[in-house]
Design an enzyme around this catalytic site. Structure first.
Site, PDB file in Angstrom:
ATOM      1  N   ASN A  14       0.870  -1.180   0.000  1.00 43.15           N
ATOM      2  CA  ASN A  14       0.000   0.000   0.000  1.00 43.15           C
ATOM      3  C   ASN A  14       0.907   1.230   0.000  1.00 43.15           C
ATOM      4  OD1 ASN A  14      -1.871   1.979   0.412  1.00 43.15           O
ATOM      5  ND2 ASN A  14      -2.696   1.135   2.315  1.00 43.15           N
TER       6      ASN A  14
ATOM      7  N   ARG B  35      -2.146  -2.073  -3.871  1.00 40.50           N
ATOM      8  CA  ARG B  35      -3.445  -1.425  -3.668  1.00 40.50           C
ATOM      9  C   ARG B  35      -3.513  -0.153  -4.517  1.00 40.50           C
ATOM     10  NH1 ARG B  35      -5.031   2.972   0.645  1.00 40.50           N
ATOM     11  NH2 ARG B  35      -7.225   3.112   0.146  1.00 40.50           N
TER      12      ARG B  35
ATOM     13  N   HIS C  69     -12.895   2.067  -0.357  1.00 40.97           N
ATOM     14  CA  HIS C  69     -12.801   0.989   0.652  1.00 40.97           C
ATOM     15  C   HIS C  69     -13.336  -0.338   0.118  1.00 40.97           C
ATOM     16  CE1 HIS C  69     -13.338   4.318   3.933  1.00 40.97           C
ATOM     17  NE2 HIS C  69     -12.049   4.085   3.759  1.00 40.97           N
TER      18      HIS C  69
ATOM     19  N   ARG D 123     -13.639  14.494   7.370  1.00 40.67           N
ATOM     20  CA  ARG D 123     -14.448  14.817   6.187  1.00 40.67           C
ATOM     21  C   ARG D 123     -15.906  15.059   6.574  1.00 40.67           C
ATOM     22  NH1 ARG D 123     -12.238   9.782   3.525  1.00 40.67           N
ATOM     23  NH2 ARG D 123     -10.219  10.389   2.688  1.00 40.67           N
TER      24      ARG D 123
ATOM     25  N   ASP E 291     -10.039  12.205  16.256  1.00 38.45           N
ATOM     26  CA  ASP E 291      -9.795  10.843  16.720  1.00 38.45           C
ATOM     27  C   ASP E 291     -10.935  10.356  17.620  1.00 38.45           C
ATOM     28  OD1 ASP E 291      -7.340   8.765  17.140  1.00 38.45           O
ATOM     29  OD2 ASP E 291      -8.605   8.916  18.928  1.00 38.45           O
TER      30      ASP E 291
ATOM     31  N   GLU F 224     -14.898  -1.580  14.710  1.00 35.77           N
ATOM     32  CA  GLU F 224     -14.448  -2.784  15.429  1.00 35.77           C
ATOM     33  C   GLU F 224     -14.298  -2.561  16.932  1.00 35.77           C
ATOM     34  OE1 GLU F 224     -10.727  -3.902  13.580  1.00 35.77           O
ATOM     35  OE2 GLU F 224     -11.661  -3.924  11.608  1.00 35.77           O
ATOM     36  N   ASN F 225     -14.025  -1.297  17.309  1.00 33.92           N
ATOM     37  CA  ASN F 225     -13.578  -1.055  18.698  1.00 33.92           C
ATOM     38  C   ASN F 225     -14.442  -0.129  19.533  1.00 33.92           C
ATOM     39  OD1 ASN F 225     -10.972  -2.495  18.561  1.00 33.92           O
ATOM     40  ND2 ASN F 225     -10.525  -0.971  16.985  1.00 33.92           N
TER      41      ASN F 225
ATOM     42  N   GLU G 240      -7.711  -5.822   4.426  1.00 34.62           N
ATOM     43  CA  GLU G 240      -7.564  -5.478   3.007  1.00 34.62           C
ATOM     44  C   GLU G 240      -6.325  -6.146   2.423  1.00 34.62           C
ATOM     45  OE1 GLU G 240      -8.881  -1.045   2.558  1.00 34.62           O
ATOM     46  OE2 GLU G 240      -8.490  -1.425   4.667  1.00 34.62           O
TER      47      GLU G 240
HETATM   48  P1  AMP Z   1      -8.828   3.389  10.933  1.00 35.47           P
HETATM   49  O1  AMP Z   1      -8.897   4.533   9.983  1.00 35.47           O
HETATM   50  O2  AMP Z   1      -9.645   2.194  10.508  1.00 35.47           O
HETATM   51  O3  AMP Z   1      -7.433   3.027  11.315  1.00 35.47           O
HETATM   52  O4  AMP Z   1      -9.524   3.891  12.305  1.00 35.47           O
HETATM   53  C1  AMP Z   1      -8.995   4.948  13.050  1.00 35.47           C
HETATM   54  C2  AMP Z   1     -10.013   5.382  14.081  1.00 35.47           C
HETATM   55  O5  AMP Z   1     -10.322   4.260  14.933  1.00 35.47           O
HETATM   56  C3  AMP Z   1      -9.528   6.510  14.989  1.00 35.47           C
HETATM   57  O6  AMP Z   1     -10.532   7.510  15.107  1.00 35.47           O
HETATM   58  C4  AMP Z   1      -9.337   5.796  16.324  1.00 35.47           C
HETATM   59  O7  AMP Z   1      -9.529   6.667  17.434  1.00 35.47           O
HETATM   60  C5  AMP Z   1     -10.420   4.748  16.258  1.00 35.47           C
HETATM   61  N1  AMP Z   1     -10.196   3.706  17.252  1.00 35.47           N
HETATM   62  C6  AMP Z   1      -9.174   2.815  17.318  1.00 35.47           C
HETATM   63  N2  AMP Z   1      -9.273   2.077  18.451  1.00 35.47           N
HETATM   64  C7  AMP Z   1     -10.379   2.511  19.108  1.00 35.47           C
HETATM   65  C8  AMP Z   1     -11.007   2.166  20.329  1.00 35.47           C
HETATM   66  N3  AMP Z   1     -10.526   1.218  21.117  1.00 35.47           N
HETATM   67  N4  AMP Z   1     -12.139   2.832  20.677  1.00 35.47           N
HETATM   68  C9  AMP Z   1     -12.643   3.798  19.883  1.00 35.47           C
HETATM   69  N5  AMP Z   1     -12.087   4.170  18.721  1.00 35.47           N
HETATM   70  C10 AMP Z   1     -10.964   3.544  18.335  1.00 35.47           C
END
Ligand code: AMP
Length: 390
Positions: free
Chosen positions: A7, A88, A177, A236, A278, A329-330, A377
């Site tokens: 990537n 990618r 995506h 965005r 974030d 996921e989180n 991915e």
């Molecule tokens: P990605 O672009 O898929 O890497 O996702 C990044 C985003 O996932 C950021 O806003 C992170 O703060 C959020 N993120 C990662 N881990 C967690 C978590 N445990 N709880 C909430 N948000 C998370």
């Protein structure tokens, strides 16, 4: 056999080295700040992290650093062990309906799409040339973020603008995506043990998009001509009334370029909360009672639920809803905010399972299964690359 999944960006190359068909990652790493005297080369292998800071003048040097590093740390005996490289590619336009072996024509076509992905396609082309120069005897395969969405029907991908915008200039929805949406929807079908399914995938990371997948084929997606469209994201805006652009350009005395900069980089969570892009920081602020942080999250959840409702109607039902990517996921909080709006569709979920980020978070009574699936991915890129190795 070993396959590398790549990537690349304008100043970075990220890679994962797979053993296929076992789909086992044996090493991964990246070169960042290409073009700088303090570029960073990182390699992970056997639980160790090897890091070097050194000048890397261009992508070709970066590729060589990666290969040399893999040999130095005994991941590989020689470069010949790598039997294929998958790249990618962000934008495949209408030209690419599937992954392709990269020859001169394919490379030229990738470059020809640069005006639709100016930050990405030229950088991909530079990296491909660098890899092909160093590894000329293995297949290099282009895997596009857009091909999965090429199965959308006209009523889903066209905009209601003068038709020649599409026929002459290619203005339509391409989505993004796609590799993630494909991976997650395929995993979902495995969990459902059938192919004739109606699935919605919510890829919610810093970038965020939703797709409707019927019988394994994408029928609609929330990102549009560019990734700016759809739901609000980390920075965005997602879709908004286009009349706002001209109105605010006049109020702020700025041009369209600056407006796009604001909509791409200073909106979404960051714009509304006036605090952060974030999700983790946003959640910490919500816990302290920050109202704008809460609004930023609520706005996104409402818009995600809107898309789910619309795709439910478009597909004529829904078997499974999946959350993926960093936030999907989180973040139990974001999923709860979305799922609480979906009870009208018969969606029922278990709070404890949701809080534990379990694979299945719906209850047995739920009319729709709800899954939390880790996206991958890179493995999709390795899978597609393997198909081209004789
Ligand atoms: P990605 O672009 O898929 O890497 O996702 C990044 C985003 O996932 C950021 O806003 C992170 O703060 C959020 N993120 C990662 N881990 C967690 C978590 N445990 N709880 C909430 N948000 C998370």
């Amino acid at each position: 056999m070993k396959i590398m999944s790549v990537n690349s960006g304008s100043s970075s190359i990220k890679f994962q080295l797979f053993i296929m068909p076992e789909e086992k990652v044996i090493s991964k790493g990246q070169v960042e700040k290409i073009g700088f005297d303090d570029a960073i080369c990182t390699l992970r292998y056997n639980g160790e992290v090897y890091k070097k800071v050194l000048p890397i003048k261009d992508h070709a040097v970066g590729v060589k650093m990666i290969i040399d590093g893999l040999i130095e740390h005994k991941v590989l005996k020689s470069m010949d062990e790598i039997k294929g490289v998958g790249h990618r590619i962000v934008q495949g336009g209408e030209i690419f309906k599937k992954s392709e072996l990269i020859d001169k024509r394919v490379l030229d076509d990738i470059i020809s799409l640069s005006d639709m992905a100016p930050l990405h396609n030229p950088a991909h082309a530079t990296a491909i040339k660098a890899f092909k120069k160093i590894m000329p005897n293995v297949p290099h395969v282009a895997v596009f973020d857009t091909t999965f969405h090429q199965t959308m029907a006209e009523d889903a991908y066209m905009y209601a603008v003068p038709y020649f915008w599409y026929s002459k200039y290619g203005v339509r929805k391409y989505g993004a995506h796609g590799t993630s949406h494909k991976y997650v929807s395929e995993e979902t079908n495995k969990l459902l043990s059938r192919e004739n399914t109606k699935v919605i995938v919510c890829h919610i990371g810093n970038g965020a998009s939703i797709s409707a997948v019927k019988d394994g084929r994408c029928v609609d997606t929330s990102m549009g001509f560019t990734p700016l469209d759809g739901i609000p994201m980390g920075t965005r805006s997602g879709s908004l009334d286009p009349a706002i652009l001209n109105f605010m350009e006049n109020k702020l005395n700025i041009g369209t370029d600056e407006m796009y900069e604001i909509l791409n980089k200073k909106s979404g969570y960051l714009g509304v909360s006036e605090l952060t892009s974030d999700a983790r920081d946003l959640e910490a602020a919500i816990d302290k009672g920050n109202k704008k942080a809460k609004l930023a999250f609520d706005l996104q959840a409402k818009r995600i639920a809107d898309y789910i409702g619309s795709y439910y109607v478009y597909m004529g039902g829904l078997d499974a809803l999946c959350f993926t990517a960093g936030i999907g996921e989180n973040s139990p909080r974001l999923r709860k905010l979305v799922l609480d709006r979906l009870s009208v569709l018969g969606v029922k979920y278990d709070e404890k399972l949701n809080n534990e980020n379990k694979l299945v978070i719906s209850t047995n009574e739920s009319k729709v299964k709800v899954f939390v699936i880790r996206t991958d991915e890179e493995v999709m890129i390795a899978r597609d690359t393997m198909k081209f190795i004789k």
